[in-house]
Design a protein around this motif. Structure first.
Motif, PDB file in Angstrom:
ATOM      1  N   PHE A  49      45.493  39.664 108.768  1.00 31.28           N
ATOM      2  CA  PHE A  49      44.571  38.538 108.757  1.00 31.28           C
ATOM      3  C   PHE A  49      44.281  38.128 110.191  1.00 31.28           C
ATOM      4  O   PHE A  49      44.979  38.529 111.125  1.00 31.28           O
ATOM      5  N   TYR A  50      43.232  37.341 110.345  1.00 26.00           N
ATOM      6  CA  TYR A  50      42.879  36.851 111.667  1.00 26.00           C
ATOM      7  C   TYR A  50      43.321  35.406 111.773  1.00 26.00           C
ATOM      8  O   TYR A  50      42.929  34.568 110.979  1.00 26.00           O
ATOM      9  N   ASP A  51      44.151  35.124 112.771  1.00 27.58           N
ATOM     10  CA  ASP A  51      44.624  33.771 113.033  1.00 27.58           C
ATOM     11  C   ASP A  51      43.918  33.258 114.284  1.00 27.58           C
ATOM     12  O   ASP A  51      43.862  33.960 115.296  1.00 27.58           O
ATOM     13  N   GLU A  52      43.384  32.044 114.233  1.00 27.78           N
ATOM     14  CA  GLU A  52      42.615  31.509 115.362  1.00 27.78           C
ATOM     15  C   GLU A  52      43.452  31.377 116.627  1.00 27.78           C
ATOM     16  O   GLU A  52      42.928  31.479 117.733  1.00 27.78           O
ATOM     17  N   SER A  53      44.764  31.157 116.496  1.00 28.67           N
ATOM     18  CA  SER A  53      45.633  31.023 117.671  1.00 28.67           C
ATOM     19  C   SER A  53      46.169  32.361 118.174  1.00 28.67           C
ATOM     20  O   SER A  53      46.334  32.560 119.380  1.00 28.67           O
ATOM     21  N   TRP A  97      35.399  40.805 112.474  1.00 35.93           N
ATOM     22  CA  TRP A  97      35.335  39.457 111.907  1.00 35.93           C
ATOM     23  C   TRP A  97      36.350  38.532 112.554  1.00 35.93           C
ATOM     24  O   TRP A  97      37.423  38.952 112.953  1.00 35.93           O
ATOM     25  N   THR A  98      36.011  37.243 112.610  1.00 34.67           N
ATOM     26  CA  THR A  98      36.976  36.255 113.087  1.00 34.67           C
ATOM     27  C   THR A  98      37.683  35.579 111.921  1.00 34.67           C
ATOM     28  O   THR A  98      38.549  34.750 112.126  1.00 34.67           O
ATOM     29  N   GLU A 136      35.161  36.321 106.115  1.00 34.20           N
ATOM     30  CA  GLU A 136      34.556  34.996 106.199  1.00 34.20           C
ATOM     31  C   GLU A 136      33.334  34.966 107.110  1.00 34.20           C
ATOM     32  O   GLU A 136      32.304  34.467 106.740  1.00 34.20           O
ATOM     33  N   LYS A 137      33.459  35.494 108.332  1.00 35.48           N
ATOM     34  CA  LYS A 137      32.318  35.451 109.241  1.00 35.48           C
ATOM     35  C   LYS A 137      32.439  36.553 110.275  1.00 35.48           C
ATOM     36  O   LYS A 137      33.514  37.008 110.612  1.00 35.48           O
ATOM     37  N   GLU A 138      31.275  36.986 110.764  1.00 31.66           N
ATOM     38  CA  GLU A 138      31.234  38.030 111.791  1.00 31.66           C
ATOM     39  C   GLU A 138      31.266  37.384 113.166  1.00 31.66           C
ATOM     40  O   GLU A 138      30.812  36.261 113.355  1.00 31.66           O
ATOM     41  N   THR A 139      31.819  38.143 114.113  1.00 34.19           N
ATOM     42  CA  THR A 139      31.761  37.689 115.506  1.00 34.19           C
ATOM     43  C   THR A 139      30.362  37.939 116.044  1.00 34.19           C
ATOM     44  O   THR A 139      29.624  38.769 115.531  1.00 34.19           O
ATOM     45  N   SER A 140      30.005  37.232 117.055  1.00 32.75           N
ATOM     46  CA  SER A 140      28.648  37.431 117.603  1.00 32.75           C
ATOM     47  C   SER A 140      28.622  38.470 118.678  1.00 32.75           C
ATOM     48  O   SER A 140      29.559  38.932 119.184  1.00 32.75           O
TER      49      SER A 140
END
Length: 151
Positions: A45-49, A120-121, A147-151
């Motif tokens: 998974f991707y963790d924001e931290s 993805w982020t 959930e969302k793609e990076t730009s």
């Protein structure tokens, strides 16, 4: 059109007939999992931290019964050490059944490389169970949520 058939419990024709009016582009046949082995859970998974993270733990019905999961940033530098931190790994080693741990570590290492390269982020990849035997590890069921793609 080059379709090969083999002896399956359900034939290709029966599968196509069961689809009714729905169009069928093809049939995917996956090898049967070996009997025996040990079930594990592997996820990423991707963790924001922390960024991409991979986890591995007791799988199948043991996922709900045991709190036996370890985490590491992806890609994992030493997946065998990560797997070795599981309590179930110590149990399998004491029983002389640790032959499945190296193939599991290879599976986790590959999953971690995949996770580290995703665009993805926000995502979760979960494979439960991963059936690990002395000859390899195979995903038996999985889930991917983005959930969302990076730009």
């Amino acid at each position: 059109t080059g379709v090969q058939t083999c002896a399956l419990p359900i034939s290709y024709d029966e599968l196509v007939a069961a689809a009714g009016a729905a169009p069928v582009d093809g049939v995917y046949v996956q090898r049967m999992a070996e009997s025996g082995g040990q079930e594990f859970l592997a996820s990423a998974f991707y963790d924001e931290s922390f960024g991409p993270v991979v986890s591995v733990g007791a799988g199948g019905v043991l996922t709900e019964l045991l709190d036996d999961v370890v985490f590491a940033p992806a890609p994992v530098a030493d997946a065998r050490s990560l797997v070795g931190r599981l309590r179930i790994a110590a149990y399998l080693e004491r029983k002389g059944q640790a032959g499945c741990l190296d193939p599991l570590a290879d599976f986790v290492a590959r999953l971690s490389v995949l996770a580290a390269g995703l665009p993805w982020t926000g995502y979760v990849l979960e494979v439960n169970p991963v059936l690990a035997t002395e000859t390899g590890a195979v995903a038996l069921d999985g889930l991917v949520v983005t959930e969302k793609e990076t730009s």
